[in-house]
Scaffold this motif. Structure first.
Motif, mmCIF file in Angstrom:
data_model
loop_
_atom_site.group_PDB
_atom_site.id
_atom_site.type_symbol
_atom_site.label_atom_id
_atom_site.label_comp_id
_atom_site.label_asym_id
_atom_site.label_seq_id
_atom_site.Cartn_x
_atom_site.Cartn_y
_atom_site.Cartn_z
ATOM 1 N N LEU A 114 38.779 32.297 37.116
ATOM 2 C CA LEU A 114 38.285 31.176 36.312
ATOM 3 C C LEU A 114 37.542 30.184 37.203
ATOM 4 C CD1 LEU A 114 38.017 29.566 33.698
ATOM 5 C CD2 LEU A 114 40.343 28.700 34.077
ATOM 6 N N ASP A 115 38.131 29.831 38.349
ATOM 7 C CA ASP A 115 37.476 28.905 39.290
ATOM 8 C C ASP A 115 36.114 29.442 39.708
ATOM 9 O OD1 ASP A 115 39.674 27.213 39.249
ATOM 10 O OD2 ASP A 115 40.513 27.965 41.119
ATOM 11 N N LYS A 116 36.050 30.725 40.006
ATOM 12 C CA LYS A 116 34.808 31.347 40.469
ATOM 13 C C LYS A 116 33.734 31.285 39.385
ATOM 14 C CE LYS A 116 32.248 33.738 43.300
ATOM 15 N NZ LYS A 116 31.542 32.950 44.302
ATOM 16 N N LYS B 12 24.422 36.557 34.206
ATOM 17 C CA LYS B 12 24.996 36.933 35.495
ATOM 18 C C LYS B 12 26.453 36.451 35.581
ATOM 19 C CE LYS B 12 21.205 38.268 38.044
ATOM 20 N NZ LYS B 12 20.480 38.976 36.991
ATOM 21 N N VAL B 13 26.695 35.222 35.141
ATOM 22 C CA VAL B 13 28.054 34.689 35.146
ATOM 23 C C VAL B 13 28.957 35.577 34.298
ATOM 24 C CG1 VAL B 13 29.548 32.735 34.554
ATOM 25 C CG2 VAL B 13 27.280 32.304 35.507
ATOM 26 N N LEU B 14 28.444 36.017 33.141
ATOM 27 C CA LEU B 14 29.231 36.823 32.212
ATOM 28 C C LEU B 14 29.158 38.318 32.512
ATOM 29 C CD1 LEU B 14 28.507 34.961 28.845
ATOM 30 C CD2 LEU B 14 30.305 34.541 30.537
ATOM 31 N N ARG B 15 28.633 38.653 33.685
ATOM 32 C CA ARG B 15 28.593 40.045 34.135
ATOM 33 C C ARG B 15 28.006 40.970 33.064
ATOM 34 N NH1 ARG B 15 30.075 36.596 37.465
ATOM 35 N NH2 ARG B 15 31.304 37.046 39.295
ATOM 36 N N ALA B 16 26.918 40.499 32.415
ATOM 37 C CA ALA B 16 26.313 41.271 31.326
ATOM 38 C C ALA B 16 25.486 42.433 31.859
ATOM 39 C CB ALA B 16 25.442 40.358 30.470
ATOM 40 N N THR C 23 38.976 35.148 28.962
ATOM 41 C CA THR C 23 40.323 35.176 28.377
ATOM 42 C C THR C 23 40.406 35.754 26.970
ATOM 43 O OG1 THR C 23 40.042 32.981 27.393
ATOM 44 C CG2 THR C 23 40.953 33.082 29.650
ATOM 45 N N GLY C 24 39.263 35.812 26.279
ATOM 46 C CA GLY C 24 39.273 36.236 24.885
ATOM 47 C C GLY C 24 39.572 35.102 23.919
ATOM 48 N N TYR C 25 39.820 33.887 24.428
ATOM 49 C CA TYR C 25 40.117 32.748 23.555
ATOM 50 C C TYR C 25 38.830 32.178 22.980
ATOM 51 C CZ TYR C 25 44.721 32.612 25.810
ATOM 52 O OH TYR C 25 45.960 32.921 26.293
ATOM 53 N N LEU D 287 30.647 26.268 29.329
ATOM 54 C CA LEU D 287 31.952 26.411 29.968
ATOM 55 C C LEU D 287 32.915 27.161 29.046
ATOM 56 C CD1 LEU D 287 34.119 25.806 32.133
ATOM 57 C CD2 LEU D 287 34.488 23.618 30.967
ATOM 58 N N ASP D 288 32.958 26.738 27.779
ATOM 59 C CA ASP D 288 33.852 27.378 26.814
ATOM 60 C C ASP D 288 33.490 28.854 26.620
ATOM 61 O OD1 ASP D 288 35.098 24.942 26.622
ATOM 62 O OD2 ASP D 288 34.376 24.487 24.601
ATOM 63 N N GLU D 289 32.199 29.153 26.657
ATOM 64 C CA GLU D 289 31.744 30.545 26.535
ATOM 65 C C GLU D 289 32.256 31.383 27.713
ATOM 66 O OE1 GLU D 289 27.571 33.096 26.261
ATOM 67 O OE2 GLU D 289 27.498 30.923 25.950
ATOM 68 N N VAL D 290 32.213 30.804 28.901
ATOM 69 C CA VAL D 290 32.720 31.478 30.104
ATOM 70 C C VAL D 290 34.230 31.715 29.977
ATOM 71 C CG1 VAL D 290 33.166 31.116 32.570
ATOM 72 C CG2 VAL D 290 30.886 30.673 31.642
ATOM 73 N N ILE D 291 34.951 30.697 29.508
ATOM 74 C CA ILE D 291 36.404 30.830 29.335
ATOM 75 C C ILE D 291 36.711 31.894 28.283
ATOM 76 C CG2 ILE D 291 38.515 29.651 28.577
ATOM 77 C CD1 ILE D 291 37.336 27.081 29.882
#
Length: 114
Positions: free
Chosen positions: A95-97, A110-114, A39-41, A31-35
């Motif tokens: 973010l929700d998506k 796929k989530v990270l559009r790599a 966001t770059g955070y 989850l944190d990786e996705v965020i």
């Protein structure tokens, strides 16, 4: 009229995101990786925002959105994310998506559009 979510703290919603992904066998780290991708955070910056009770409005105002954010498409909460007109609401929907995709077991690349 501003939506209530804009002034809601990210910290108040974050545990729901964690529960959602963990119920589906994904991890808080994912989850944190996705965020971070969105966001770059990094972990430290995200932690600081959660501790400080940063609102969604300020959270996204300070974020450096991923350049591939426009590749996030589809429906979340019955709304097509690419059609959301309010720029802040669109970022929240992105973010929700991503959280939804993670929870649905989509491969991380796929989530990270790599």
């Amino acid at each position: 009229m501003a939506h209530r979510i804009f002034t809601t703290s990210v910290a108040s919603v974050y545990p729901a995101y964690v529960n959602k992904v963990e119920r589906k066998g994904r991890s808080k780290a994912e989850l944190d990786e996705v965020i971070e991708w969105l966001t770059g955070y990094d972990e430290k910056a995200l932690g600081r925002h959660l501790e400080d009770g940063t609102t969604f409005e300020d959270f996204f105002a300070q974020a450096h959105l991923n350049p591939n954010v426009s590749e996030i498409r589809g429906v979340v909460c019955g709304v097509r994310v690419e059609d959301v007109e309010d720029p802040l609401m669109q970022k929240i929907r992105y973010l929700d998506k991503l959280v939804d995709e993670l929870a649905k077991g989509k491969a991380m690349d796929k989530v990270l559009r790599a």
